[in-house]
Design an enzyme around this catalytic site. Structure first.
Site, PDB file in Angstrom:
ATOM      1  N   HIS A 199      -8.026  -5.042  -0.371  1.00 37.31           N
ATOM      2  CA  HIS A 199      -6.723  -4.395  -0.239  1.00 37.31           C
ATOM      3  C   HIS A 199      -5.914  -4.988   0.912  1.00 37.31           C
ATOM      4  O   HIS A 199      -4.694  -5.017   0.876  1.00 37.31           O
ATOM      5  CB  HIS A 199      -6.924  -2.891  -0.034  1.00 37.31           C
ATOM      6  CG  HIS A 199      -5.658  -2.106  -0.056  1.00 37.31           C
ATOM      7  ND1 HIS A 199      -4.822  -2.070  -1.161  1.00 37.31           N
ATOM      8  CD2 HIS A 199      -5.064  -1.321   0.886  1.00 37.31           C
ATOM      9  CE1 HIS A 199      -3.775  -1.300  -0.887  1.00 37.31           C
ATOM     10  NE2 HIS A 199      -3.894  -0.841   0.340  1.00 37.31           N
TER      11      HIS A 199
ATOM     12  N   ASP B 145      -8.986  -6.348  -4.734  1.00 34.77           N
ATOM     13  CA  ASP B 145      -8.593  -5.025  -4.213  1.00 34.77           C
ATOM     14  C   ASP B 145      -9.276  -3.946  -5.052  1.00 34.77           C
ATOM     15  O   ASP B 145      -8.971  -3.770  -6.216  1.00 34.77           O
ATOM     16  CB  ASP B 145      -7.064  -4.892  -4.310  1.00 34.77           C
ATOM     17  CG  ASP B 145      -6.533  -3.603  -3.674  1.00 34.77           C
ATOM     18  OD1 ASP B 145      -7.335  -2.707  -3.369  1.00 34.77           O
ATOM     19  OD2 ASP B 145      -5.305  -3.500  -3.483  1.00 34.77           O
TER      20      ASP B 145
ATOM     21  N   SER C  37       0.833  -1.200   0.000  1.00 35.94           N
ATOM     22  CA  SER C  37       0.000   0.000   0.000  1.00 35.94           C
ATOM     23  C   SER C  37       0.875   1.260   0.000  1.00 35.94           C
ATOM     24  O   SER C  37       1.674   1.442  -0.923  1.00 35.94           O
ATOM     25  CB  SER C  37      -0.946  -0.055   1.205  1.00 35.94           C
ATOM     26  OG  SER C  37      -1.936   0.906   1.106  1.00 35.94           O
TER      27      SER C  37
END
Length: 376
Positions: free
Chosen positions: A351, A318, A155
């Protein structure tokens, strides 16, 4: 993959002070600087076995081990870092530092501004991911390391890994961006806009001048809930909650809640106790502003600076950083003839997949790091 029960044991967060003024992308100066970091394993004699782990939005330097024997939970990536684990501390020297702008020891909006003797609050300058990496580079200098074996992160950590590769090509031998992108999408920015608005609308926020003991708790809890939804996926919510109604509520109580509502509420409340509101806003701004092509003539121009091998992962469910965002970057690297590998991992956990199901991609990381190590 080794025994996953092995731990690095007790770890400690170190602090280092830099008496300098760091010039930020905005043109503003930030200094003096403090960085919080932890290290695991030992730096070898050749000083070429160091791996930098970059944390995500609300992470900290405490990636592995426990600070106290009675700690309920270990560091946030403990299942990845330790003897015989993916980032094997018998082989690698693993470093994790808290980014500037955060609230876990590194300079951020909660820090005291030496010019005023008061907390920066909103006088803290806007920082970009590139600025975070610039500060990390000072830490790597301080530790006496010329070249990192790898920079790895998920991320916002993936963004840092990519910035390292583009801006310090002579200092990294590989990067592993997980669930990352070349720039934030309009949808990701829109979700952060909702989170921001919920904080601004809380009367306790006081334009960032709240007292730490009375933060805008309602606004921050709601902001975190918005973020949390974006880290999950439809499939993972079906698996975890379905349409179950909270056992403590009657179905026809007006304020009765579904399990998924209770979960978001619980997570939001917990978050308020451990994270600073202004830091949340500054890091959200850094995510929104993130664009690897910023200051270049475009994506190809930026990525042409990335010389080292890169290993990319995206996750099918995601929707915060969908696979196409990763694939845009990978396609340009392939066109440039750079050594790049990409894996799309089947996972229902959105995610958060990189934290929930690491075993789905870690064998590829072990193989990749082994290859980079042997190439020295």
């Amino acid at each position: 993959m080794g025994d996953m029960n092995h731990s690095v044991g007790l770890s400690r967060t170190e602090l280092v002070e830099f008496d300098i003024e760091l010039q930020l992308e905005s043109g503003r100066l930030l200094g003096p600087l403090r960085l919080a970091y932890e290290t695991y394993g030992k730096l070898n004699d050749r000083r070429d076995n160091a791996i930098l782990v970059a944390h995500a939005w609300t992470g900290d330097a405490h990636a592995a081990g426990r600070h106290h024997p009675e700690d309920r939970k270990p560091g946030w990536w403990d299942d990845m870092i330790g003897p015989g684990k993916v980032l094997d501390t018998e082989q690698f020297y693993v470093i994790c530092s808290n980014v500037i702008g955060s609230c876990f020891g590194s300079t951020g909006p909660t820090s005291i501004n030496p010019r005023t003797g008061k907390a920066y609050n909103l006088t803290f300058p806007v920082v970009m991911v590139r600025d975070m990496v610039r500060a990390q580079q000072m830490l790597i200098d301080h530790l006496g390391i010329d070249r990192l074996l790898s920079v790895i992160g998920g991320s916002m950590g993936a963004m840092q890994a990519l910035e390292w590769g583009v801006h310090y090509p002579q200092r990294v031998r590989s990067i592993v961006p997980i669930a990352g992108c070349g720039c934030s999408s309009p949808m990701a920015i829109a979700l952060n806009a909702l989170a921001r608005q919920s904080i601004y609308n809380d009367p306790m926020w006081r334009k960032g001048n709240y007292r730490t003991e009375h933060p805008p708790a309602d606004g921050l809890a709601l902001a975190r809930a918005v973020g949390h939804i974006s880290f999950l996926s439809d499939a993972s919510m079906q698996l975890k909650f379905g349409r179950r109604f909270s056992v403590r509520d009657g179905q026809f109580d007006f304020f009765g809640k579904f399990e998924v509502e209770r979960y978001l509420e619980y997570n939001g409340r917990n978050f308020v106790d451990r994270f600073d509101t202004n830091s949340f806003l500054y890091l959200a701004k850094a995510l929104d502003l993130y664009d690897v092509a910023w200051g270049f003539y475009g994506l190809e121009d930026a990525l042409s600076n990335l010389k080292c091998p890169s290993l990319w992962f995206a996750f099918t469910s995601d929707w915060l950083y969908p696979p196409y965002l990763t694939e845009e970057v990978v396609a340009v690297l392939q066109d440039l003839g750079r050594p790049v590998s990409y894996h799309l991992i089947e996972s229902d956990y959105g995610h958060d997949s990189f934290l929930v199901e690491p075993e789905k991609f870690t064998p590829k990381v072990i193989e990749f790091l082994g290859r980079i190590s042997r190439a020295s």
